[in-house]
Design a protein around this motif. Sequence first.
Motif, PDB file in Angstrom:
ATOM      1  N   ILE A  10       0.989  -1.112   0.228  1.00  0.00           N
ATOM      2  CA  ILE A  10       0.141  -0.159   0.588  1.00  0.00           C
ATOM      3  C   ILE A  10       0.638   0.952   0.315  1.00  0.00           C
ATOM      4  O   ILE A  10       1.953   1.460   0.448  1.00  0.00           O
ATOM      5  N   VAL A  11       0.663   1.921  -0.550  1.00  0.00           N
ATOM      6  CA  VAL A  11       0.948   3.468  -0.813  1.00  0.00           C
ATOM      7  C   VAL A  11       0.702   4.755   0.495  1.00  0.00           C
ATOM      8  O   VAL A  11      -0.146   4.474  -0.118  1.00  0.00           O
ATOM      9  N   TYR A  12       1.502   3.882   1.321  1.00  0.00           N
ATOM     10  CA  TYR A  12       0.369   4.833   2.819  1.00  0.00           C
ATOM     11  C   TYR A  12       1.056   6.407   3.266  1.00  0.00           C
ATOM     12  O   TYR A  12       1.457   6.428   3.908  1.00  0.00           O
ATOM     13  N   VAL A  13       0.279   6.903   1.834  1.00  0.00           N
ATOM     14  CA  VAL A  13      -0.095   8.831   1.979  1.00  0.00           C
ATOM     15  C   VAL A  13      -1.039   9.183   1.639  1.00  0.00           C
ATOM     16  O   VAL A  13      -1.877   8.502   1.830  1.00  0.00           O
ATOM     17  N   SER A  14      -1.316  10.172   2.680  1.00  0.00           N
ATOM     18  CA  SER A  14      -3.025  10.665   2.233  1.00  0.00           C
ATOM     19  C   SER A  14      -2.279  12.393   2.699  1.00  0.00           C
ATOM     20  O   SER A  14      -0.962  12.774   2.994  1.00  0.00           O
ATOM     21  N   GLU A  15      -3.214  12.989   1.404  1.00  0.00           N
ATOM     22  CA  GLU A  15      -2.524  14.815   1.376  1.00  0.00           C
ATOM     23  C   GLU A  15      -3.169  15.608   2.831  1.00  0.00           C
ATOM     24  O   GLU A  15      -2.645  16.145   3.219  1.00  0.00           O
ATOM     25  N   GLY A  16      -4.123  14.669   3.786  1.00  0.00           N
ATOM     26  CA  GLY A  16      -4.640  15.088   4.993  1.00  0.00           C
ATOM     27  C   GLY A  16      -3.771  15.145   6.040  1.00  0.00           C
ATOM     28  O   GLY A  16      -3.279  16.048   7.159  1.00  0.00           O
ATOM     29  N   PHE A  17      -2.777  13.952   6.965  1.00  0.00           N
ATOM     30  CA  PHE A  17      -2.395  13.424   7.232  1.00  0.00           C
ATOM     31  C   PHE A  17      -0.532  13.365   6.934  1.00  0.00           C
ATOM     32  O   PHE A  17       0.053  13.864   8.076  1.00  0.00           O
ATOM     33  N   THR A  18      -0.457  13.455   5.908  1.00  0.00           N
ATOM     34  CA  THR A  18       1.744  12.974   5.594  1.00  0.00           C
ATOM     35  C   THR A  18       1.461  14.394   5.302  1.00  0.00           C
ATOM     36  O   THR A  18       1.437  14.914   4.184  1.00  0.00           O
ATOM     37  N   GLU A  19       2.786  14.865   6.496  1.00  0.00           N
ATOM     38  CA  GLU A  19       3.280  16.034   6.625  1.00  0.00           C
ATOM     39  C   GLU A  19       4.614  16.309   5.295  1.00  0.00           C
ATOM     40  O   GLU A  19       4.856  17.359   4.417  1.00  0.00           O
ATOM     41  N   THR A  20       5.423  14.787   5.351  1.00  0.00           N
ATOM     42  CA  THR A  20       6.408  14.924   4.281  1.00  0.00           C
ATOM     43  C   THR A  20       6.915  13.329   4.218  1.00  0.00           C
ATOM     44  O   THR A  20       6.629  12.558   5.245  1.00  0.00           O
ATOM     45  N   LEU A  21       7.766  13.094   3.755  1.00  0.00           N
ATOM     46  CA  LEU A  21       8.218  11.965   2.858  1.00  0.00           C
ATOM     47  C   LEU A  21       9.853  12.406   3.178  1.00  0.00           C
ATOM     48  O   LEU A  21      10.621  12.964   3.703  1.00  0.00           O
ATOM     49  N   LEU A  22      10.897  10.863   4.284  1.00  0.00           N
ATOM     50  CA  LEU A  22      12.093  11.223   4.918  1.00  0.00           C
ATOM     51  C   LEU A  22      12.489  10.022   3.833  1.00  0.00           C
ATOM     52  O   LEU A  22      12.695   8.885   4.085  1.00  0.00           O
ATOM     53  N   ASP A  23      13.561  10.260   3.382  1.00  0.00           N
ATOM     54  CA  ASP A  23      14.610   9.073   2.283  1.00  0.00           C
ATOM     55  C   ASP A  23      15.289   8.447   3.529  1.00  0.00           C
ATOM     56  O   ASP A  23      15.312   8.324   4.345  1.00  0.00           O
ATOM     57  N   ALA A  24      16.320   7.331   3.018  1.00  0.00           N
ATOM     58  CA  ALA A  24      16.698   6.207   4.130  1.00  0.00           C
ATOM     59  C   ALA A  24      17.838   7.229   4.685  1.00  0.00           C
ATOM     60  O   ALA A  24      18.186   6.440   6.127  1.00  0.00           O
ATOM     61  N   ASP A  25      18.547   8.390   4.385  1.00  0.00           N
ATOM     62  CA  ASP A  25      19.201   9.409   5.588  1.00  0.00           C
ATOM     63  C   ASP A  25      18.170  10.474   5.871  1.00  0.00           C
ATOM     64  O   ASP A  25      19.267  10.639   6.750  1.00  0.00           O
ATOM     65  N   GLY A  26      17.481  10.291   5.994  1.00  0.00           N
ATOM     66  CA  GLY A  26      16.878  11.132   6.986  1.00  0.00           C
ATOM     67  C   GLY A  26      16.547  12.427   6.151  1.00  0.00           C
ATOM     68  O   GLY A  26      15.863  13.638   7.014  1.00  0.00           O
ATOM     69  N   ASN A  27      16.856  12.715   5.533  1.00  0.00           N
ATOM     70  CA  ASN A  27      16.344  13.832   4.389  1.00  0.00           C
ATOM     71  C   ASN A  27      14.787  13.880   4.155  1.00  0.00           C
ATOM     72  O   ASN A  27      13.911  13.184   3.713  1.00  0.00           O
ATOM     73  N   ASP A  28      14.989  15.396   4.304  1.00  0.00           N
ATOM     74  CA  ASP A  28      12.735  15.814   4.290  1.00  0.00           C
ATOM     75  C   ASP A  28      13.207  16.182   3.017  1.00  0.00           C
ATOM     76  O   ASP A  28      13.655  16.536   1.527  1.00  0.00           O
ATOM     77  N   ARG A  29      12.661  14.679   1.610  1.00  0.00           N
ATOM     78  CA  ARG A  29      11.844  14.813   0.795  1.00  0.00           C
ATOM     79  C   ARG A  29      10.703  15.385   0.228  1.00  0.00           C
ATOM     80  O   ARG A  29       9.184  14.386  -0.485  1.00  0.00           O
ATOM     81  N   ARG A  30      10.115  16.529   0.632  1.00  0.00           N
ATOM     82  CA  ARG A  30       8.225  17.152   0.491  1.00  0.00           C
ATOM     83  C   ARG A  30       8.055  16.952  -1.354  1.00  0.00           C
ATOM     84  O   ARG A  30       6.921  16.695  -1.294  1.00  0.00           O
ATOM     85  N   GLU A  31       9.229  16.843  -1.929  1.00  0.00           N
ATOM     86  CA  GLU A  31       9.078  17.607  -3.501  1.00  0.00           C
ATOM     87  C   GLU A  31       8.479  16.372  -3.965  1.00  0.00           C
ATOM     88  O   GLU A  31       7.435  15.551  -4.595  1.00  0.00           O
ATOM     89  N   LEU A  32       9.280  14.515  -3.224  1.00  0.00           N
ATOM     90  CA  LEU A  32       8.479  13.600  -3.403  1.00  0.00           C
ATOM     91  C   LEU A  32       7.547  12.865  -3.243  1.00  0.00           C
ATOM     92  O   LEU A  32       6.320  12.030  -3.920  1.00  0.00           O
ATOM     93  N   LEU A  33       6.419  13.350  -2.044  1.00  0.00           N
ATOM     94  CA  LEU A  33       5.469  13.537  -1.651  1.00  0.00           C
ATOM     95  C   LEU A  33       4.365  14.039  -2.435  1.00  0.00           C
ATOM     96  O   LEU A  33       3.166  14.024  -2.460  1.00  0.00           O
ATOM     97  N   LEU A  34       5.133  15.402  -2.804  1.00  0.00           N
ATOM     98  CA  LEU A  34       3.887  16.275  -4.024  1.00  0.00           C
ATOM     99  C   LEU A  34       3.893  14.923  -5.218  1.00  0.00           C
ATOM    100  O   LEU A  34       2.724  14.499  -5.517  1.00  0.00           O
ATOM    101  N   GLU A  35       5.052  14.362  -5.127  1.00  0.00           N
ATOM    102  CA  GLU A  35       4.522  13.730  -6.499  1.00  0.00           C
ATOM    103  C   GLU A  35       3.802  12.262  -6.518  1.00  0.00           C
ATOM    104  O   GLU A  35       3.160  11.533  -7.118  1.00  0.00           O
ATOM    105  N   LEU A  36       3.549  12.190  -4.943  1.00  0.00           N
ATOM    106  CA  LEU A  36       3.804  10.505  -5.307  1.00  0.00           C
ATOM    107  C   LEU A  36       2.041  11.198  -4.863  1.00  0.00           C
ATOM    108  O   LEU A  36       0.981   9.873  -5.082  1.00  0.00           O
TER     109      LEU A  36
END
Length: 284
Positions: A198-224
Amino acid sequence: MRTSPQAGMGVIVEDFDPRADEDVQLLKKTIYRHKIVVLKDQHHDAASFLALGERLGSPQAYYEPGYHHPDVPEVFVSATAEPDGRQIGVPKTGRFWHSDYQFMPRPFDITLTYPRVVPTVNRGTLFIDLAAAHARLTPELRAAIADSSAVHTVRRCFKIRPEDVYRPVGEILDEIDSRTPPVRRPTVARHPHTDEPIVYVSEGFTETLLDADGNDRRELLLELLGATGQLDLDDPAVHLQRFEVGDLLLWDNLSLVHRAVHSDRTEPAVSWRVTVYDDAELLK
């Protein structure tokens, strides 16, 4: 218990007997297989509605008491106003993509919603199947999120309570973070009952994505979010579920995100909700 498919997603069930163990077990299997179930010709008070939830698992009262039914706190009330003008519960809830309790340590397995008063126009619930969304991802996007995690919080969608009037915003945010601190889960989770990814993200509750190194990937969340259909209500992945008085909706809360459709008219709208844990491990 008779089952028939409906257009787009889910099934309609008639002649369901909540007292029959065979019907209850078949209903649970049907929820996980078809994602959405519409029980027809249902007539419940708050106690019997909760009793149906108890047949499917372990219901839990919402953590904010302002949403509770006055007699049965495990029943969550979304209401513009009761037909007699009383305000019970909270008006116009869930007007954003989310999964119930996605921001908590354990999300719910099954959601039950029982519309009590339905406006004449522009009323329903939108759904997106996040397991199907995973299957549609491009190889490039699937690789980009493979080792990432998603951070979920209620911050953006928390409804200000009457007692919050005149409180500093920072104080309210501190309380939110203290009571419901952000939770972090793999972006691609395994469904505990079906083993679907499951791609477990939502527009309402998911604030950001973090990559394996802990870097903030908000642009990747938006794409997803765009790839799953959550940035366009006309996306082909969006299923509109209509309902009428006498219908009772049940859905797989772990593999679906949903979003309420509310009428802009002044007509009353009342629905009850029960959310259930189904004796599974945490979503992993």
